[in-house]
Write a protein that holds these residues in place. Sequence first.
Motif, mmCIF file in Angstrom:
data_model
loop_
_atom_site.group_PDB
_atom_site.id
_atom_site.type_symbol
_atom_site.label_atom_id
_atom_site.label_comp_id
_atom_site.label_asym_id
_atom_site.label_seq_id
_atom_site.Cartn_x
_atom_site.Cartn_y
_atom_site.Cartn_z
ATOM 1 N N VAL A 87 56.133 -63.665 -59.999
ATOM 2 C CA VAL A 87 57.285 -64.296 -59.828
ATOM 3 C C VAL A 87 58.443 -63.973 -60.707
ATOM 4 N N TYR A 88 59.621 -63.582 -60.080
ATOM 5 C CA TYR A 88 60.708 -63.398 -61.057
ATOM 6 C C TYR A 88 62.094 -64.054 -60.524
ATOM 7 N N LEU A 89 62.631 -64.635 -61.419
ATOM 8 C CA LEU A 89 63.848 -65.323 -61.111
ATOM 9 C C LEU A 89 64.837 -65.171 -62.311
ATOM 10 N N THR A 90 66.112 -65.033 -61.839
ATOM 11 C CA THR A 90 67.153 -64.884 -62.847
ATOM 12 C C THR A 90 68.539 -65.038 -62.299
ATOM 13 N N TYR A 91 69.598 -65.772 -63.181
ATOM 14 C CA TYR A 91 70.822 -65.994 -62.566
ATOM 15 C C TYR A 91 71.396 -64.498 -62.413
ATOM 16 N N PRO A 92 72.443 -64.391 -61.665
ATOM 17 C CA PRO A 92 73.280 -62.996 -61.544
ATOM 18 C C PRO A 92 73.522 -62.689 -62.871
ATOM 19 N N PHE A 93 72.867 -61.714 -63.770
ATOM 20 C CA PHE A 93 72.792 -61.374 -64.847
ATOM 21 C C PHE A 93 72.250 -60.082 -65.172
ATOM 22 N N VAL A 94 72.000 -59.709 -66.365
ATOM 23 C CA VAL A 94 71.259 -58.501 -66.667
ATOM 24 C C VAL A 94 69.804 -58.558 -66.042
ATOM 25 N N LEU A 95 69.307 -57.379 -65.503
ATOM 26 C CA LEU A 95 68.078 -57.339 -64.826
ATOM 27 C C LEU A 95 66.997 -57.085 -65.997
ATOM 28 N N SER A 96 66.002 -57.972 -65.773
ATOM 29 C CA SER A 96 64.788 -57.772 -66.832
ATOM 30 C C SER A 96 64.038 -56.660 -66.644
ATOM 31 N N TRP A 97 63.917 -55.869 -68.002
ATOM 32 C CA TRP A 97 62.794 -54.811 -67.753
ATOM 33 C C TRP A 97 61.327 -55.255 -67.201
ATOM 34 N N SER A 98 60.920 -56.523 -67.311
ATOM 35 C CA SER A 98 59.693 -56.945 -66.950
ATOM 36 C C SER A 98 59.520 -56.849 -65.343
ATOM 37 N N LEU A 99 60.771 -56.998 -64.704
ATOM 38 C CA LEU A 99 60.436 -56.987 -63.221
ATOM 39 C C LEU A 99 60.286 -55.650 -62.868
ATOM 40 N N LEU A 100 60.813 -54.726 -63.351
ATOM 41 C CA LEU A 100 60.582 -53.205 -63.099
ATOM 42 C C LEU A 100 59.156 -52.726 -63.472
ATOM 43 N N GLU A 101 58.772 -53.239 -64.817
ATOM 44 C CA GLU A 101 57.688 -52.895 -65.272
ATOM 45 C C GLU A 101 56.337 -53.547 -64.195
ATOM 46 N N ALA A 102 56.663 -54.631 -63.707
ATOM 47 C CA ALA A 102 55.576 -55.284 -62.906
ATOM 48 C C ALA A 102 55.701 -54.467 -61.537
ATOM 49 N N MET A 103 56.817 -53.933 -60.973
ATOM 50 C CA MET A 103 56.642 -53.145 -59.768
ATOM 51 C C MET A 103 56.107 -51.880 -60.205
ATOM 52 N N SER A 104 56.433 -51.277 -61.420
ATOM 53 C CA SER A 104 55.457 -49.906 -61.770
ATOM 54 C C SER A 104 53.975 -50.356 -61.597
ATOM 55 N N CYS A 105 53.713 -51.510 -62.063
ATOM 56 C CA CYS A 105 52.186 -51.636 -61.983
ATOM 57 C C CYS A 105 51.582 -52.009 -60.675
ATOM 58 N N GLY A 106 52.543 -52.112 -59.733
ATOM 59 C CA GLY A 106 52.166 -52.239 -58.211
ATOM 60 C C GLY A 106 51.829 -53.762 -57.864
#
Length: 437
Positions: free
Chosen positions: A335-354
């Motif tokens: 689960v990933y949630l954020t205000y309209p703000f800087v995108l977290s590296w963790s989301l892209l890393e989670a996606m990279s992990c499938g």
Amino acid sequence: MQGFAAQSGSIISPQVTEAAAIYMKILFIHQNFPGQYKHLAPLLARQGHQCVALTLRVKEATTWQGVRVLPYALPERDGQKLHPWLVDLDTKVTRGGACYRAASRIRDAGFEPDLILAHPGWGESMFLRDVWPKARMGLYCELYHHAGFPHLNFDPEFASKSPEVEPLRIRMKNLNNHLHFEFAHAGISPTAFQADTFPAPFRKRITLSHDGINTVQACPAPDVRLTIEGQCDVTRKDEVITFVNRNLEPYRGYHIFMRALPRLLRERPNATVLIVGGDEVSYGARAPKGKTWKQIFIDEVRDQISDADWERVRFLGRIPYDQFLRLLQVSRVHVYLTYPFVLSWSLLEAMSCGAAIVAGDTEPVREVIRDDETGRLVDFFDGDALVDQVCDLLDDPGARKRMGETARKMIRAKYDLQTICLPRQIDWVKDVMDQPL
């Protein structure tokens, strides 16, 4: 400081072999170096450039991956009365002045950079071209602050107490950006959302390039096991739901997730929920004095959760990176949630992990999450929709596999560190050097 190993060498230059060619002298400026230069700075050093960094992160000169890392210190100051709107600028000018003095010392010791690469967010680079007027400067453009919705008062629960004057304070907050625009040659920004916050005249000088995701390291691992003593021992066979913030706070939707947690635990009696994040504040307002956002929202929902269900929730705090990657690899739904703000590296890393992703539908998230292709999108504030989508994915292994594979494919195609991002950043460095003084 962890991550930096002291080595011999002069105060400015690391030891190099006679065969090493020094093509450029490059100065990195970042309060928490290496920060976003974690991959770029060592690569430039390996290419033969003389790389030096000024930072608050170390107390003594050291060498890290070929980069000479030098400290600077903030001066002691007597308290002074300032208009509240000037506190932010005052802090940045203080850091800029301290960095200016440190830069003057290394200039006097003989260091003349051809290029300054700076994260200007803390004001450190504000006066550096006064020290080296012939150096080119490239900025890491993280964010330009906007006073309108949704950048301001996105979350009505934490809206400004003085909405009529808050835009004025925000405008003052951008003075640091404008002071840099005058003498910087170009910028780089990791996402279109971030780059597009900048005013059009400077936006034209910003190159889009993410810092990069190591997709070899952040990859699917069917046989992964995450074991943290006293906290968890889980594999891909377990129903694991993950939620990650640097710090657990409203800007990253921690309150939304926690309020959805009682129903989520009731709906999924076999799930283990792993929550990563510290107790401090990275963004937004601090919690009331003596409290943390983490505990505030635990207290809000705890009486809605049985003791047996609460045993399945694990607050892991901040964990080492290898454990963090195993957490993403073992996750059945992230689960990933954020205000309209800087995108977290963790989301892209989670996606990279499938990982199968359920994310809040905000503008920066839509840049990488396409609904039902690379993840599922829900209204940021709709906790019930969040639970519905998490449960739906937990019951649909085919959808999880399809979206996880598509997400990883997209990250490899657009955000891969070695094949996409680092080459683009090197091209950007060359472009900065081509700019007229």
